[in-house]
Design a protein around this motif. Structure first.
Motif, PDB file in Angstrom:
ATOM      1  N   GLY A 148      63.312  61.879  34.385  1.00  0.00           N
ATOM      2  CA  GLY A 148      62.857  63.214  34.005  1.00  0.00           C
ATOM      3  C   GLY A 148      63.329  63.646  32.637  1.00  0.00           C
ATOM      4  O   GLY A 148      63.037  64.760  32.197  1.00  0.00           O
ATOM      5  N   MET A 149      64.042  62.777  31.924  1.00  0.00           N
ATOM      6  CA  MET A 149      64.521  63.101  30.576  1.00  0.00           C
ATOM      7  C   MET A 149      63.394  63.061  29.564  1.00  0.00           C
ATOM      8  O   MET A 149      62.291  62.600  29.856  1.00  0.00           O
ATOM      9  CB  MET A 149      65.597  62.097  30.154  1.00  0.00           C
ATOM     10  N   SER A 150      63.690  63.506  28.360  1.00  0.00           N
ATOM     11  CA  SER A 150      62.744  63.321  27.262  1.00  0.00           C
ATOM     12  C   SER A 150      62.754  61.855  26.853  1.00  0.00           C
ATOM     13  O   SER A 150      63.678  61.106  27.181  1.00  0.00           O
ATOM     14  CB  SER A 150      63.126  64.197  26.073  1.00  0.00           C
ATOM     15  N   GLY A 151      61.732  61.436  26.122  1.00  0.00           N
ATOM     16  CA  GLY A 151      61.642  60.044  25.707  1.00  0.00           C
ATOM     17  C   GLY A 151      62.823  59.610  24.860  1.00  0.00           C
ATOM     18  O   GLY A 151      63.366  58.515  25.029  1.00  0.00           O
ATOM     19  N   GLU A 152      63.248  60.488  23.951  1.00  0.00           N
ATOM     20  CA  GLU A 152      64.372  60.134  23.079  1.00  0.00           C
ATOM     21  C   GLU A 152      65.676  60.078  23.860  1.00  0.00           C
ATOM     22  O   GLU A 152      66.501  59.186  23.641  1.00  0.00           O
ATOM     23  CB  GLU A 152      64.485  61.155  21.948  1.00  0.00           C
ATOM     24  N   GLN A 153      65.859  61.007  24.797  1.00  0.00           N
ATOM     25  CA  GLN A 153      67.067  60.986  25.619  1.00  0.00           C
ATOM     26  C   GLN A 153      67.128  59.726  26.482  1.00  0.00           C
ATOM     27  O   GLN A 153      68.190  59.125  26.653  1.00  0.00           O
ATOM     28  CB  GLN A 153      67.108  62.234  26.507  1.00  0.00           C
ATOM     29  N   LEU A 154      65.963  59.335  27.032  1.00  0.00           N
ATOM     30  CA  LEU A 154      65.907  58.119  27.841  1.00  0.00           C
ATOM     31  C   LEU A 154      66.301  56.904  27.011  1.00  0.00           C
ATOM     32  O   LEU A 154      67.063  56.043  27.465  1.00  0.00           O
ATOM     33  CB  LEU A 154      64.490  57.935  28.403  1.00  0.00           C
ATOM     34  N   GLN A 155      65.782  56.826  25.790  1.00  0.00           N
ATOM     35  CA  GLN A 155      66.090  55.695  24.920  1.00  0.00           C
ATOM     36  C   GLN A 155      67.587  55.615  24.635  1.00  0.00           C
ATOM     37  O   GLN A 155      68.188  54.541  24.729  1.00  0.00           O
ATOM     38  CB  GLN A 155      65.323  55.829  23.607  1.00  0.00           C
ATOM     39  N   ARG A 156      68.187  56.749  24.308  1.00  0.00           N
ATOM     40  CA  ARG A 156      69.606  56.753  23.954  1.00  0.00           C
ATOM     41  C   ARG A 156      70.479  56.432  25.172  1.00  0.00           C
ATOM     42  O   ARG A 156      71.457  55.689  25.058  1.00  0.00           O
ATOM     43  CB  ARG A 156      69.985  58.119  23.370  1.00  0.00           C
ATOM     44  N   ARG A 157      70.112  56.997  26.311  1.00  0.00           N
ATOM     45  CA  ARG A 157      70.900  56.731  27.513  1.00  0.00           C
ATOM     46  C   ARG A 157      70.790  55.257  27.926  1.00  0.00           C
ATOM     47  O   ARG A 157      71.789  54.629  28.275  1.00  0.00           O
ATOM     48  CB  ARG A 157      70.449  57.633  28.656  1.00  0.00           C
ATOM     49  N   ALA A 158      69.567  54.726  27.868  1.00  0.00           N
ATOM     50  CA  ALA A 158      69.359  53.327  28.256  1.00  0.00           C
ATOM     51  C   ALA A 158      70.123  52.391  27.326  1.00  0.00           C
ATOM     52  O   ALA A 158      70.703  51.390  27.777  1.00  0.00           O
ATOM     53  CB  ALA A 158      67.869  52.990  28.240  1.00  0.00           C
ATOM     54  N   LEU A 159      70.119  52.691  26.037  1.00  0.00           N
ATOM     55  CA  LEU A 159      70.815  51.849  25.065  1.00  0.00           C
ATOM     56  C   LEU A 159      72.302  51.767  25.377  1.00  0.00           C
ATOM     57  O   LEU A 159      72.920  50.703  25.279  1.00  0.00           O
ATOM     58  CB  LEU A 159      70.601  52.400  23.651  1.00  0.00           C
ATOM     59  N   LYS A 160      72.853  52.879  25.803  1.00  0.00           N
ATOM     60  CA  LYS A 160      74.286  52.944  26.085  1.00  0.00           C
ATOM     61  C   LYS A 160      74.618  52.420  27.477  1.00  0.00           C
ATOM     62  O   LYS A 160      75.508  51.578  27.647  1.00  0.00           O
ATOM     63  CB  LYS A 160      74.767  54.391  25.944  1.00  0.00           C
ATOM     64  N   VAL A 161      73.883  52.880  28.482  1.00  0.00           N
ATOM     65  CA  VAL A 161      74.247  52.613  29.876  1.00  0.00           C
ATOM     66  C   VAL A 161      73.913  51.191  30.307  1.00  0.00           C
ATOM     67  O   VAL A 161      74.722  50.515  30.943  1.00  0.00           O
ATOM     68  CB  VAL A 161      73.560  53.627  30.812  1.00  0.00           C
ATOM     69  N   ILE A 162      72.705  50.706  29.980  1.00  0.00           N
ATOM     70  CA  ILE A 162      72.291  49.386  30.453  1.00  0.00           C
ATOM     71  C   ILE A 162      73.153  48.292  29.851  1.00  0.00           C
ATOM     72  O   ILE A 162      73.588  47.359  30.538  1.00  0.00           O
ATOM     73  CB  ILE A 162      70.796  49.141  30.159  1.00  0.00           C
ATOM     74  N   SER A 163      73.430  48.395  28.562  1.00  0.00           N
ATOM     75  CA  SER A 163      74.294  47.390  27.920  1.00  0.00           C
ATOM     76  C   SER A 163      75.689  47.406  28.508  1.00  0.00           C
ATOM     77  O   SER A 163      76.308  46.367  28.731  1.00  0.00           O
ATOM     78  CB  SER A 163      74.359  47.639  26.413  1.00  0.00           C
ATOM     79  N   ARG A 164      76.178  48.612  28.799  1.00  0.00           N
ATOM     80  CA  ARG A 164      77.546  48.749  29.304  1.00  0.00           C
ATOM     81  C   ARG A 164      77.658  48.358  30.778  1.00  0.00           C
ATOM     82  O   ARG A 164      78.630  47.733  31.188  1.00  0.00           O
ATOM     83  CB  ARG A 164      78.008  50.196  29.121  1.00  0.00           C
TER      84      ARG A 164
END
Length: 455
Positions: A148-164
């Protein structure tokens, strides 16, 4: 492979590079393969023309590393100027050479040893399970609220969370999930109705959700392109479900839609600012945003390819010939571009058109063979194997327009396994067509399973 990249998995023991649990297991598997293939008197059955292509594929990987190690002046200067990390010496050999071949070896083992239906079933289940487990890890780490996030928020969260939390980059995960969905979907041809309903469908849904949570636009587009191909040429009845799927995505994952259309529809752009160059072709399409700034790098990469068209510059050419440094100076440190973000341009830049010829022909043949098996309705195993291989290869090649690399790495292990499993089935089909016997296609032991259907 589903947990190998997880941050909690030790990468070394006592500080020794390569000394870890995964490599111990890998070495055990390789040694078992070497011992047993000798006992079973197995012969290497790969067709000569593919042996030739694979040899030159490997040769150019080795040559690219040798050329890089012979003259790393560009990466040393980049490190001195901007502090960009690099690999040299033993580290470079381990990362750019040993690991490249290590990720392909499981596929070679499966091609050489998978000669019965039971071995085939086990290989297919493990391959599908790897992707499902990765998908579940993404869902667990990203949470459903991220949809339900914005597209930019999803991108930033995924970049941080998935890698970690998972260990793979979100772009690689998006590519993997886009192909894995159709790989698992193909298994419906091979299983009972109960397994289809209780395992295949939930697995596909899990993979689709995981892909949506990565925020990878190339993965979204790749998934849709593959869906059109599969439905148009094999399962036309599923085209009727396309509007329903689109409607569900709009309701359940609006962030994925916003991320997909970023730069195409009017919206604020907070990612890349460049006042000197306008890459937009209209008021509604911002190529700089659509390509995540790749239009900055690609013209420079193409000019460098034209300067050394035959053999390129060797491994890590983007950094070693100064393009990365040039982009960082002109567009800011935020735009690093350590590689071209395009597997075709990267390979051409590193190895030239001479080095590209055997590699491009190899992948063309893999697509051709997979497509031929997928369209062969004689046996279900042909459809399933060809479909699985085609899904992962096309996902890799399509997503490669904006990422990926022809140098084998951990994110491509599944593709290599599916590809070489396809070659094994193709070889066994050729035997059947010549009037010979194949325990893989028509098992002599009448192997049966309550989960798989054979006709």
């Amino acid at each position: 492979m589903a947990i190998f990249q997880h941050p909690d998995t030790p990468k070394s023991i006592a500080g020794v590079p390569g000394l870890n649990h995964w490599n111990f297991l890998f070495l055990n598997v390789v040694m078992s393969w070497l011992v047993n293939r000798k006992k079973e008197k197995l012969t290497w059955e790969m067709p000569k023309h593919l042996n030739f292509l694979l040899f030159f594929y490997a040769l150019f990987i080795v040559l690219s590393v040798i050329r890089y190690l012979n003259d790393p002046s560009g990466v040393l200067e980049l490190d001195a100027t901007f502090g960009v990390s690099y690999d040299l010496g033993v580290s470079a050999i381990n990362e750019y050479l040993i690991n490249c071949f290590k990720w392909v070896l499981p596929a070679l083992i499966i091609f050489d040893g998978c000669k019965t239906r039971k071995q085939y079933n086990f290989s297919v289940v493990m391959l599908a399970l790897m992707f499902v487990l990765l998908a579940l890890q993404v869902i667990k780490s990203m949470k459903f609220g991220s949809l339900g996030m914005s597209g930019e928020q999803l991108q930033r969260r995924a970049l941080k969370v998935i890698s970690r939390s998972v260990g793979y980059h979100r772009v690689n995960m998006s590519m993997m999930m886009s192909g894995a969905f159709w790989l698992v979907f193909c298994l419906k041809e091979f299983v009972s109705n109960k397994v289809h309903f209780y395992i295949i469908i939930p697995s596909c849904i899990s993979i689709l959700l995981a892909m949506a949570m990565t925020g990878g636009r190339t993965g979204y587009a790749t998934w849709a392109i593959l869906g059109v191909v599969y439905c148009l040429f094999k399962w036309k009845k599923y085209l009727w479900f396309a509007p329903l799927v689109l409607g569900l995505v709009l309701v359940i994952a609006p962030s994925a839609i916003e991320r997909l259309t970023q730069g195409i529809v009017s919206q604020p752009d907070n990612e890349i600012v460049n006042e000197q160059i306008d890459f937009s072709t209209s008021d509604d399409v911002d190529l700089q945003s659509v390509t995540s700034g790749r239009v900055i790098a690609w013209p420079l990469v193409w000019e460098s390819i034209k300067s050394a068209p035959f053999l390129g510059y060797g491994r890590e050419a983007m950094k070693n010939i100064g393009i990365t440094q040039k982009i960082m100076i002109e567009h800011g440190i935020g735009e690093t571009f350590p590689h071209p973000h395009n597997l075709y341009l990267q390979w051409l830049q590193d190895n030239g058109f001479i080095g590209a010829l055997p590699v491009f022909i190899f992948y063309f043949l893999m697509v051709k063979y997979s497509w031929n098996l997928y369209r062969d309705n004689t046996e279900r195993i042909y459809v399933v194997t060809g479909g699985m291989s085609l899904a992962l290869i096309l996902a890799f090649l399509i997503a490669g327009m904006g990422s990926q690399t022809f140098y084998p790495r951990e994110g491509a292990v599944g593709m290599w396994v599916a590809m070489f499993l396809m070659l094994r089935v193709k070889l066994e089909r050729d035997k059947i067509n010549k009037g010979l016997i194949s325990d893989l296609i028509t098992p002599n032991d009448k192997y049966k399973s309550k989960y798989f259907v054979f006709k």
